[in-house]
Design a protein around this motif. Sequence first.
Motif, PDB file in Angstrom:
ATOM      1  N   GLU A 217      54.462  53.832  60.297  1.00 23.51           N
ATOM      2  CA  GLU A 217      53.580  52.698  60.026  1.00 23.51           C
ATOM      3  C   GLU A 217      52.190  53.078  60.501  1.00 23.51           C
ATOM      4  O   GLU A 217      51.881  53.049  61.686  1.00 23.51           O
ATOM      5  CB  GLU A 217      54.076  51.453  60.770  1.00 23.51           C
ATOM      6  N   LEU A 234      47.326  52.359  49.934  1.00 27.48           N
ATOM      7  CA  LEU A 234      48.464  51.528  50.286  1.00 27.48           C
ATOM      8  C   LEU A 234      48.473  51.284  51.791  1.00 27.48           C
ATOM      9  O   LEU A 234      48.124  52.170  52.579  1.00 27.48           O
ATOM     10  CB  LEU A 234      49.772  52.231  49.879  1.00 27.48           C
ATOM     11  N   ARG A 235      48.872  50.099  52.161  1.00 29.14           N
ATOM     12  CA  ARG A 235      49.070  49.804  53.578  1.00 29.14           C
ATOM     13  C   ARG A 235      50.557  49.949  53.881  1.00 29.14           C
ATOM     14  O   ARG A 235      51.400  49.248  53.332  1.00 29.14           O
ATOM     15  CB  ARG A 235      48.604  48.385  53.908  1.00 29.14           C
ATOM     16  N   LEU A 236      50.878  50.872  54.768  1.00 22.77           N
ATOM     17  CA  LEU A 236      52.263  51.125  55.115  1.00 22.77           C
ATOM     18  C   LEU A 236      52.666  50.225  56.284  1.00 22.77           C
ATOM     19  O   LEU A 236      52.648  50.646  57.439  1.00 22.77           O
ATOM     20  CB  LEU A 236      52.471  52.597  55.481  1.00 22.77           C
ATOM     21  N   ASP A 237      53.022  48.995  55.959  1.00 21.44           N
ATOM     22  CA  ASP A 237      53.539  48.117  57.000  1.00 21.44           C
ATOM     23  C   ASP A 237      55.060  48.259  57.047  1.00 21.44           C
ATOM     24  O   ASP A 237      55.663  48.987  56.261  1.00 21.44           O
ATOM     25  CB  ASP A 237      53.119  46.667  56.755  1.00 21.44           C
ATOM     26  N   HIS A 239      57.433  46.296  56.220  1.00 14.83           N
ATOM     27  CA  HIS A 239      58.127  45.840  55.013  1.00 14.83           C
ATOM     28  C   HIS A 239      58.153  46.948  53.958  1.00 14.83           C
ATOM     29  O   HIS A 239      59.198  47.221  53.356  1.00 14.83           O
ATOM     30  CB  HIS A 239      57.445  44.596  54.458  1.00 14.83           C
ATOM     31  N   ALA A 240      56.994  47.603  53.746  1.00 13.97           N
ATOM     32  CA  ALA A 240      56.933  48.684  52.762  1.00 13.97           C
ATOM     33  C   ALA A 240      57.824  49.849  53.177  1.00 13.97           C
ATOM     34  O   ALA A 240      58.507  50.463  52.348  1.00 13.97           O
ATOM     35  CB  ALA A 240      55.489  49.156  52.599  1.00 13.97           C
ATOM     36  N   ILE A 243      61.523  49.074  52.408  1.00 11.94           N
ATOM     37  CA  ILE A 243      61.842  49.236  50.981  1.00 11.94           C
ATOM     38  C   ILE A 243      61.967  50.718  50.634  1.00 11.94           C
ATOM     39  O   ILE A 243      62.904  51.145  49.942  1.00 11.94           O
ATOM     40  CB  ILE A 243      60.757  48.568  50.111  1.00 11.94           C
ATOM     41  N   TYR A 244      61.015  51.523  51.112  1.00 10.03           N
ATOM     42  CA  TYR A 244      61.066  52.966  50.854  1.00 10.03           C
ATOM     43  C   TYR A 244      62.353  53.572  51.415  1.00 10.03           C
ATOM     44  O   TYR A 244      63.026  54.368  50.757  1.00 10.03           O
ATOM     45  CB  TYR A 244      59.852  53.637  51.487  1.00 10.03           C
TER      46      TYR A 244
END
Length: 291
Positions: A217, A234-237, A239-240, A243-244
């Motif tokens: 993150e 892209l913002r890697l929070d 939640h992302a 999903i990844y």
Amino acid sequence: MVDQNQADEAPDDSDGERFAREVAAVSASYRLALSGARFRGRIGSRRGMGPGSSLEFHDFRDYAPGDDLRHVDWGGYARTDQLRVRLHEAEVSPIIELLVDTSASMAITWAKQRTLRGVALALHAWSRGEGSVARIVALGGGELDPASFAAGGSLQFHGDDSPQMPRVPLRAGSVRVLLTDALWASDPSGLLGRIAAGSSRFACLQLLDPWERAPTEDGGVTLVDCESGAKTALRLDQHALNIYGERLQRLCSSLHETTVRLGGEHVPMTAGDLPTVCQRDLVPARIVEPA
């Protein structure tokens, strides 16, 4: 996709010497673990697919004029009045084919490309150490010179995200090792099936960069599509990342299930220095064993 900051990493001037030392060290420390299978090839020390001249019993056949009388089963003749000849197993050096995915994602970071080159060179050296016929073949291409793996700048990667079968035929009964990340746009099952068909042993070594396996993150990053060059902010929070992680797990599980269904071995690998990759990934998977 990969973080552009990760992709921009470059080796220092002394890395070429370290790389050569790593390849030489693991080539001497390990050998291929090939027990439990039968192979085709020239005369060697591994179990072959048919009769030969080893001491291991293979089968019987009826006696024919001219057969060596030393191989007649005289004990069986005394019991049955039938002359039969003992056949022994062939001993061969396997044909080993290393199939390399040269799509652009395999060179998305220097560490990943370096590990790909190192594992390919080590596999080639271990194969030659067996006295085997060994060759490196590109998916969608032809046979590659091992020197291209020693000199990283001469190894060409391309933007094809749906690799194809090599343009040269694979040899019946060969041991086939696929080096790939399997980050393909298309379903890999069809290609894997064609690669495994007719082999005596098949292994899929799935190589991922540490960042690909476990991105962090990091706030705002720029992701680059290695096949098209397209950039996405892209913002890697968390939640992302969740999903990844779920999608990557599904991909790896599907690759594992397909490989096992084809009678092969799926071996996850993480890019790093070559001795660590051997000890952490290849030895537990019984791809190599201490020499």
